[in-house]
Design an enzyme around this catalytic site. Structure first.
Site, PDB file in Angstrom:
ATOM      1  N   GLY A   1     -12.660  27.002 -25.872  1.00  0.00           N
ATOM      2  CA  GLY A   1     -11.413  27.709 -25.557  1.00  0.00           C
ATOM      3  C   GLY A   1     -11.395  29.129 -26.092  1.00  0.00           C
ATOM      4  N   ARG A   2     -11.820  29.324 -27.342  1.00  0.00           N
ATOM      5  CA  ARG A   2     -11.728  30.658 -27.951  1.00  0.00           C
ATOM      6  C   ARG A   2     -12.819  31.620 -27.462  1.00  0.00           C
ATOM      7  NH1 ARG A   2     -12.509  26.558 -31.418  1.00  0.00           N
ATOM      8  NH2 ARG A   2     -14.453  26.425 -32.601  1.00  0.00           N
TER       9      ARG A   2
ATOM     10  N   HIS B   1       0.631  52.368 -43.852  1.00  0.00           N
ATOM     11  CA  HIS B   1       2.009  52.436 -44.348  1.00  0.00           C
ATOM     12  C   HIS B   1       2.602  51.053 -44.561  1.00  0.00           C
ATOM     13  CE1 HIS B   1       2.268  56.800 -43.710  1.00  0.00           C
ATOM     14  NE2 HIS B   1       1.419  56.539 -42.731  1.00  0.00           N
TER      15      HIS B   1
ATOM     16  N   LYS C   1      -0.887  18.190 -34.909  1.00  0.00           N
ATOM     17  CA  LYS C   1      -0.403  17.822 -33.561  1.00  0.00           C
ATOM     18  C   LYS C   1       0.067  16.378 -33.583  1.00  0.00           C
ATOM     19  CE  LYS C   1      -3.732  20.565 -30.869  1.00  0.00           C
ATOM     20  NZ  LYS C   1      -4.883  20.468 -29.983  1.00  0.00           N
TER      21      LYS C   1
ATOM     22  N   GLU D   1     -10.868  29.464 -36.530  1.00  0.00           N
ATOM     23  CA  GLU D   1     -10.993  28.138 -35.909  1.00  0.00           C
ATOM     24  C   GLU D   1     -12.469  27.737 -35.814  1.00  0.00           C
ATOM     25  OE1 GLU D   1      -7.944  26.700 -32.935  1.00  0.00           O
ATOM     26  OE2 GLU D   1      -9.649  26.812 -31.598  1.00  0.00           O
TER      27      GLU D   1
ATOM     28  N   GLU E   1       2.130  22.189 -25.911  1.00  0.00           N
ATOM     29  CA  GLU E   1       2.946  23.398 -25.737  1.00  0.00           C
ATOM     30  C   GLU E   1       2.852  23.909 -24.295  1.00  0.00           C
ATOM     31  OE1 GLU E   1       0.720  22.852 -28.072  1.00  0.00           O
ATOM     32  OE2 GLU E   1       1.427  23.502 -30.048  1.00  0.00           O
TER      33      GLU E   1
ATOM     34  N   LYS F   1      -7.645  24.463 -20.737  1.00  0.00           N
ATOM     35  CA  LYS F   1      -8.943  23.820 -20.533  1.00  0.00           C
ATOM     36  C   LYS F   1      -8.743  22.308 -20.382  1.00  0.00           C
ATOM     37  CE  LYS F   1     -13.274  23.120 -22.946  1.00  0.00           C
ATOM     38  NZ  LYS F   1     -14.066  23.416 -24.135  1.00  0.00           N
TER      39      LYS F   1
HETATM   40  O1  F6P Z   1      -5.684  24.894 -31.084  1.00  0.00           O
HETATM   41  C1  F6P Z   1      -6.596  23.997 -30.584  1.00  0.00           C
HETATM   42  C2  F6P Z   1      -7.054  24.337 -29.207  1.00  0.00           C
HETATM   43  O2  F6P Z   1      -7.805  23.275 -28.728  1.00  0.00           O
HETATM   44  C3  F6P Z   1      -7.840  25.638 -29.113  1.00  0.00           C
HETATM   45  O3  F6P Z   1      -9.150  25.509 -29.472  1.00  0.00           O
HETATM   46  C4  F6P Z   1      -7.648  26.011 -27.690  1.00  0.00           C
HETATM   47  O4  F6P Z   1      -7.968  27.334 -27.468  1.00  0.00           O
HETATM   48  C5  F6P Z   1      -6.179  25.698 -27.529  1.00  0.00           C
HETATM   49  O5  F6P Z   1      -5.968  24.537 -28.317  1.00  0.00           O
HETATM   50  C6  F6P Z   1      -5.704  25.483 -26.126  1.00  0.00           C
HETATM   51  O6  F6P Z   1      -6.339  24.415 -25.485  1.00  0.00           O
HETATM   52  P1  F6P Z   1      -6.246  24.182 -23.936  1.00  0.00           P
HETATM   53  O7  F6P Z   1      -6.891  25.355 -23.261  1.00  0.00           O
HETATM   54  O8  F6P Z   1      -6.987  22.906 -23.685  1.00  0.00           O
HETATM   55  O9  F6P Z   1      -4.800  24.068 -23.560  1.00  0.00           O
END
Ligand code: F6P
Length: 525
Positions: free
Chosen positions: A268-269, A385, A497, A354, A214, A208
């Site tokens: 995002g979620r 189990h 972060k 979150e 990452e 987003k």
């Molecule tokens: O972990 C924080 C967060 O902002 C989440 O809310 C989101 O889903 C994720 O990082 C990834 O963010 P992006 O889609 O901006 O890479």
């Protein structure tokens, strides 16, 4: 204002619930069933192809009525109405919360005077056109070969939702192989890339913000690997992006036509319904993807229109608050009896924890009650189990959602009956234990009285999955309204972060004296 800002503990209903709790908590579920022969039907709700049994919960009609009074005091109905139109629910980030517009059947949903449904439909048309041509083979890789593999590069909401759905709907999947790269773990990246043919692989960078460390690191390493294998113009045919940050994606080298836009009013979620779900559409085809969205829309309609007494997300949220704030339970389990739903728990962990793992209310005040419980779980029967001994004879109260399907997908009814017999058996063992039985071996006593909800669904289809996920999304919303928190920001993930950036510098520097941490010293030497 779209919502109330009242501390729930200061309402009359909360005080009444506290009193009521004292009576109900002493009654065993076995006694509740003995006192009401129709308890199962009295505490079940049917919705479409869903049958949800709340009878094995430690509550009564009065509990439900008191929660409805609480909801009324906190203006829940008004909030639900506002949730489907321009609102300010994510007020700390000055953003509306409108992911429901992504699956809406309305012709218009306005935001700042603009009809966002038009943009949503334009992006859907782009998804349809793209997925149809990739699936049919019309879209070719740089060497003129058909695409065989898709890699979704993203993390958090840009990974968990699409991964859950692609795996859950494997039965409906076409010939494309779908892979997910989320972690910055180079070993995993190596494992994924080592089996991929670059000339027939399509990479989707899903972010987003297009700034998530990452994702950008993984995308950059994959780009390097790719151009080393296929030079020239190939990159343009093999990399697409999903983002709100068009500029940044272009800077990365993605052509504008290959960027699928999304919007800041989609968290995002909650984004799998947007172009973030591109891997889903590629995996099961656009029509089935639309079925997923239609299912979610049917659940939206239910949430908007059903009375609070019959409203699944509302009842489920009432139960969480009942357990967390009155029974003082700090965890909740979710156990789907389907291997296809293996990724449901990680998905729910992000979406609930979150969203509602907050300690400041909508007034910016520290709150004096617990909010989101820890969510954990796994698929049944495996969970039985692994960790369920503790449910049966441990000391914790662990409210559990059991999810099962009436029909298997591969016609193996024999296995399915055994699988489902286990689900039903667990709910009974947890609720009733060995209550009333004369057991002379204390090691073999089961106290029972562990609450659970059973969500029974006719069949795992794109549509029923859409409904299930939307029901959980709305549960998050109701909990947030009643706890008086903003469920739609996530500032809590920022500190780690920030610290990691400083630590990376320390790891990379060579000055021995500046390394003050024992952990870092051990790591580096
Ligand atoms: O972990 C924080 C967060 O902002 C989440 O809310 C989101 O889903 C994720 O990082 C990834 O963010 P992006 O889609 O901006 O890479």
């Amino acid at each position: 204002m779209s919502f109330s800002k009242i501390n729930p503990k200061k309402t009359k209903s909360w005080l009444k619930l506290k009193e009521h709790y004292k009576q109900v908590s002493t009654i065993h579920l076995s006694e509740m069933f003995a006192a009401d022969k129709n308890r199962s039907s009295n505490f079940s709700v049917g919705f479409d192809d869903f049958f949800v049994d709340f009878s094995k919960q430690r509550w009564t009609r009065e509990t439900q009525q008191l929660f409805i009074s609480l909801a009324n005091e906190l203006d829940l109905k008004n909030s639900i109405r506002n949730y489907f139109r321009e609102n300010e629910f994510n007020f700390t980030e000055k953003r509306a919360v409108l992911h429901t517009a992504l699956r809406s059947k309305e012709e218009s949903v306005l935001l700042n005077g603009k009809n966002i449904i038009r943009e949503v439909r334009d992006v859907k048309a782009k998804i349809k056109c793209f997925t149809n041509s990739v699936i049919s083979g019309e879209y070719k890789g740089a060497n003129g070969k058909k695409i065989t593999d898709i890699v979704n590069i993203g993390i958090g909401g840009s990974d968990l939702g699409p991964k859950l759905v692609c795996n859950a709907l494997k039965h409906y999947q076409n010939h494309l192989n779908i892979h997910f790269v989320s972690n910055i773990d180079g070993d995993h990246l190596y494992e994924v890339l080592s089996v991929l043919p670059p000339e027939t692989t399509l990479f989707i960078i899903v972010s987003k913000s297009f700034t998530t460390a990452e994702t950008i690191k993984n995308a950059t390493s994959i780009k390097k690997w790719f151009v080393k294998n296929l030079e020239g113009e190939a990159f343009q045919r093999h990399f697409v992006a999903v983002t709100t940050n068009i500029e940044q994606a272009e800077e990365f080298g993605i052509e504008r036509d290959n960027i699928f836009p999304m919007w800041d009013w989609v968290g995002g979620r909650f984004s799998l319904w947007s172009a973030v779900g591109l891997s889903i559409a590629l995996s099961i085809g656009f029509n089935q993807y639309e079925e997923l969205l239609s299912g979610a829309q049917i659940a939206d309609k239910h949430f908007k229109e059903a009375s609070l007494e019959e409203n699944l997300p509302v009842l489920m949220a009432f139960l969480t608050i009942w357990h967390v704030n009155f029974f003082k339970a700090d965890q909740e389990a979710v156990i789907p009896y389907s291997q296809y739903l293996e990724d449901l728990v990680p998905y729910l962990q992000q979406s609930f924890m979150e969203s509602n793992g907050k300690n400041v209310d909508r007034n910016g005040e520290k709150i004096n009650y617990h909010t989101c419980p820890t969510i954990f779980g796994g698929v049944g029967c495996n969970a039985q189990h692994a960790f369920m001994q503790l449910f049966h004879q441990g000391k914790h109260l662990i409210p559990t959602d059991f999810i099962g399907f009436c029909n298997p997908l591969k016609a193996n009814k024999e296995h399915h009956n055994v699988l489902m017999a286990n689900l039903f058996a667990q709910t009974e063992a947890l609720a009733f234990g060995t209550y009333g039985k004369n057991i002379d071996n204390s090691f073999k006593i089961f106290n029972g009285n562990q609450p659970s909800t059973t969500i029974l669904i006719k069949k795992l289809t794109p549509s029923s999955l859409g409904k299930l996920l939307a029901i959980y999304e709305h549960k998050i919303f109701v909990e947030g309204i009643l706890w008086n928190i903003n469920s739609y920001d996530q500032f809590g993930v920022e500190l780690g972060k920030e610290l990691s950036r400083g630590i990376i510098e320390k790891i990379n520097e060579n000055n021995e004296k500046q390394r003050e941490s024992l952990l870092l010293n051990f790591y580096k030497n």
